[in-house]
Motif scaffolding. Sequence first.
Motif, mmCIF file in Angstrom:
data_model
loop_
_atom_site.group_PDB
_atom_site.id
_atom_site.type_symbol
_atom_site.label_atom_id
_atom_site.label_comp_id
_atom_site.label_asym_id
_atom_site.label_seq_id
_atom_site.Cartn_x
_atom_site.Cartn_y
_atom_site.Cartn_z
ATOM 1 N N GLN A 137 0.807 -1.219 0.000
ATOM 2 C CA GLN A 137 0.000 0.000 0.000
ATOM 3 C C GLN A 137 0.838 1.267 0.000
ATOM 4 O O GLN A 137 0.297 2.361 -0.224
ATOM 5 N N ALA A 138 2.128 1.152 0.271
ATOM 6 C CA ALA A 138 2.981 2.340 0.375
ATOM 7 C C ALA A 138 3.021 3.093 -0.952
ATOM 8 O O ALA A 138 3.016 2.490 -2.034
ATOM 9 N N LYS A 139 3.057 4.394 -0.853
ATOM 10 C CA LYS A 139 3.100 5.253 -2.035
ATOM 11 C C LYS A 139 4.418 6.023 -2.074
ATOM 12 O O LYS A 139 4.442 7.224 -2.375
ATOM 13 N N SER A 140 5.510 5.332 -1.796
ATOM 14 C CA SER A 140 6.805 6.006 -1.747
ATOM 15 C C SER A 140 7.195 6.568 -3.108
ATOM 16 O O SER A 140 7.657 7.713 -3.219
ATOM 17 N N MET A 141 6.995 5.785 -4.171
ATOM 18 C CA MET A 141 7.339 6.273 -5.500
ATOM 19 C C MET A 141 6.423 7.409 -5.936
ATOM 20 O O MET A 141 6.854 8.356 -6.600
ATOM 21 N N VAL A 142 5.165 7.335 -5.540
ATOM 22 C CA VAL A 142 4.229 8.412 -5.872
ATOM 23 C C VAL A 142 4.629 9.706 -5.155
ATOM 24 O O VAL A 142 4.651 10.781 -5.759
ATOM 25 N N GLY A 143 4.940 9.583 -3.858
ATOM 26 C CA GLY A 143 5.364 10.769 -3.115
ATOM 27 C C GLY A 143 6.664 11.344 -3.641
ATOM 28 O O GLY A 143 6.819 12.564 -3.774
ATOM 29 N N PHE A 144 7.614 10.466 -3.959
ATOM 30 C CA PHE A 144 8.896 10.925 -4.501
ATOM 31 C C PHE A 144 8.690 11.619 -5.847
ATOM 32 O O PHE A 144 9.290 12.667 -6.110
ATOM 33 N N SER A 145 7.837 11.064 -6.687
ATOM 34 C CA SER A 145 7.582 11.672 -7.991
ATOM 35 C C SER A 145 6.909 13.034 -7.849
ATOM 36 O O SER A 145 7.217 13.974 -8.598
ATOM 37 N N GLY A 146 5.989 13.140 -6.875
ATOM 38 C CA GLY A 146 5.331 14.429 -6.667
ATOM 39 C C GLY A 146 6.299 15.514 -6.255
ATOM 40 O O GLY A 146 6.203 16.659 -6.728
ATOM 41 N N VAL A 147 7.272 15.172 -5.392
ATOM 42 C CA VAL A 147 8.269 16.156 -4.960
ATOM 43 C C VAL A 147 9.212 16.494 -6.106
ATOM 44 O O VAL A 147 9.568 17.664 -6.320
ATOM 45 N N ILE A 148 9.609 15.481 -6.888
ATOM 46 C CA ILE A 148 10.513 15.725 -8.014
ATOM 47 C C ILE A 148 9.844 16.593 -9.074
ATOM 48 O O ILE A 148 10.475 17.473 -9.681
ATOM 49 N N ILE A 149 8.558 16.382 -9.302
ATOM 50 C CA ILE A 149 7.829 17.194 -10.282
ATOM 51 C C ILE A 149 7.830 18.666 -9.870
ATOM 52 O O ILE A 149 7.941 19.564 -10.719
ATOM 53 N N VAL A 150 7.729 18.926 -8.571
ATOM 54 C CA VAL A 150 7.791 20.314 -8.092
ATOM 55 C C VAL A 150 9.144 20.920 -8.419
ATOM 56 O O VAL A 150 9.240 22.057 -8.913
#
Length: 278
Positions: A137-150
Amino acid sequence: AVVSTQSTGSPADSANTGMPCLGVYGGPVFTNIAYGGYDGDHFECAESIVITIPINNHVTNNTLALAWEKVFLNFMKEYTSDVITVTFSAERAIEDEISESSFQDLYTVFISYALMFVYVSLTLGKLQLDCGSNLIQAKSMVGFSGVIIVLISVACSLGVFSYLGWEATLIVIEVVPFLVLAVGVDNIYILVQALQKEPPKSKANVPSQIAAVFGRIGPSMLLSACCETVAFSLGAMSSMPAVNKFSLYAALAVFINFLLQCTAFLSVLTWDLTRQMS
């Protein structure tokens, strides 16, 4: 040069000393600027004095002047006296302090983004007591991608205005990334939570389900991004250069962040949901 005690605008000293009353740069040395803390014409009793050291300055190549100022600043930083108090400055002093403070703030920026990444990764997923389920259930890649997109959106904004010849100020580099991150994280939570409420039934149904969810919440994200972009763009009407540049940089970064969330982030979200379904 001798400071004129009577007529500060005159090239000759009125005290008949036969010495010029002009500075090295060719202009008069005014007594109210060179001296301070005296009564009447008793300049010898002045409590303070300003000494200006002119050096050769060029428009294109100032290597020697910058080197001299660097040695001067280093010498004055180590100078101590029990008799007088000395304050000093040079033309490159402000630029040196800005560069030094910028490198010192890099650690703060890095730690802040790392904490935001951990927070987003933990809160996006549905944590349970089972450790195995948490890894799924972890969204580590999603969270990392969101920060990188910023970061990418801020870099794009800097690149566009740098290409146009606009210089980035310190407040732009330090504040805009946090501002875009705060705005962009909201859309990440909206997308993820909407998919959690309406999960796809199979792995093959993931793209169509994401398209359906985005079709419902995409207009609200677009409206929010447009309002934020327009609000920041209005700051460009300010006559203050710092506010003007900050507003334009922030407006473009927010809009680019929205475009990347509609394209790159949705791709990452599709990949992560497919992994979870597997």
